[in-house]
Design an enzyme around this catalytic site. Structure first.
Site, PDB file in Angstrom:
ATOM      1  N   GLY A  53       0.879  -1.159   0.082  1.00  0.00           N
ATOM      2  CA  GLY A  53       0.136  -0.138   0.093  1.00  0.00           C
ATOM      3  C   GLY A  53       0.862   1.356   0.085  1.00  0.00           C
ATOM      4  CG  ASN A  72      -1.064   3.525  -4.097  1.00  0.00           C
ATOM      5  OD1 ASN A  72      -0.995   2.802  -2.984  1.00  0.00           O
ATOM      6  ND2 ASN A  72      -1.884   3.876  -4.937  1.00  0.00           N
ATOM      7  N   GLY A  79      -4.285  -1.219   3.622  1.00  0.00           N
ATOM      8  CA  GLY A  79      -5.493  -1.140   4.572  1.00  0.00           C
ATOM      9  C   GLY A  79      -6.815  -0.493   3.942  1.00  0.00           C
ATOM     10  CE1 TYR A  94      -8.204   1.084   9.225  1.00  0.00           C
ATOM     11  CE2 TYR A  94      -8.613   2.207  11.156  1.00  0.00           C
ATOM     12  CZ  TYR A  94      -7.579   1.849  10.026  1.00  0.00           C
ATOM     13  OH  TYR A  94      -6.605   2.501   9.936  1.00  0.00           O
ATOM     14  CB  ALA A 152     -12.101  -6.004  14.927  1.00  0.00           C
ATOM     15  CE  LYS A 164      -5.334  -0.685  10.012  1.00  0.00           C
ATOM     16  NZ  LYS A 164      -3.956  -0.752   8.893  1.00  0.00           N
ATOM     17  CB  ILE A 172      -2.015  10.513   9.683  1.00  0.00           C
ATOM     18  CG1 ILE A 172      -1.443   9.751  10.918  1.00  0.00           C
ATOM     19  CG2 ILE A 172      -0.716  10.992   8.835  1.00  0.00           C
ATOM     20  CD1 ILE A 172      -0.704  10.384  11.755  1.00  0.00           C
TER      21      ILE A 172
END
Length: 239
Positions: free
Chosen positions: A9, A11, A82, A145, A147, A149, A178
């Site tokens: 991931g 890019n 993700g 999400y 769960a 992570k 972020i």
């Protein structure tokens, strides 16, 4: 010496910043991407871009073959790929739940398992998983999400115990809020509410995450494994 680094991931957003940081350090960097086209700057940096959906085991295997042919066995793996499918539990479909788990958690299992082959043979390696502050705090509308992570933390710590004797470290970075495409779509009111929870009162930068990943992948972190490093401006207070 230049190492073979793979960032899944890679890019855009956090993944792109991580790839850029390793490339700037002189490492041989490859990224995976699922859709769209990787930024032209990656080509300029000499980064190899490989199309790969981490939910497909055959695509993962093919991606590794391309990377190994170009750069040799992966020595540093950053599992960053993700997705999110946010919804309250009462409205969330089983497909929404399983799709997020399959990408974020099972997809990480696929890429880590494949990388571990070469690392075990070489008796060295660095694995960094990108989790999230919501893994510890939870987030309404993000049960799938959160769960996925949170699962990364148990996975990483179990793997750290399995691989430590071979000089392979496995650590987790847990970003907070972020400044990426995902957060820029929030309204001013939503952004203000979030900032009210962050002691440092600002969004983090993708480069903040990249710096922590590079540290965990360096010789300076050779005795750190099974750790969860929060990079969240104090939002999670270390939880």
């Amino acid at each position: 010496m230049s190492r073979s680094v793979l960032v899944t991931g890679g890019n855009r957003g956090i993944g792109l910043a991580i790839a850029r940081a390793f490339a700037d350090s002189g490492d041989q960097v490859a990224i995976t991407y699922r859709s769209g086209e990787p930024p032209a700057e990656l080509t300029a940096l000499g980064v190899l871009a490989v199309k790969c959906d981490v939910t497909d085991a055959e695509q993962v295997e093919q991606a590794y073959k391309e990377v190994e042919q170009a750069h040799g066995p992966v020595e540093v793996l950053v599992a960053n790929a993700g997705v999110t499918r946010d919804q309250l539990v009462m409205r969330m479909t089983e497909e929404d739940f399983s799709a997020v788990l399959d990408t974020n958690l099972t997809g990480t299992f696929r890429v880590v398992k494949r990388a571990s082959r070469g690392m075990l043979r070489a008796r060295k390696g660095r694995v960094v998983l990108i989790s999230s502050v919501v893994a510890m705090l939870g987030s309404a509308g993000q049960s799938n999400y959160a769960a996925s992570k949170a699962g990364l933390i148990g996975f990483a710590r179990s793997l750290a115990r399995e691989l430590a004797s071979r000089n392979i470290t496995v650590n987790v970075v847990a970003p907070g809020i972020i400044d990426t495409d995902m957060t820029r779509v929030l309204s001013d009111d939503q952004r203000a509410a979030i900032m009210g929870q962050v002691p440092m009162a600002r969004y983090g930068l993708p480069e903040d995450i990249a710096a922590s990943v590079r540290f965990l992948s360096s010789d300076d972190a050779a005795y750190i494994t099974g750790a969860v490093i929060p990079v969240d401006g104090g939002l999670g207070m270390g939880h």
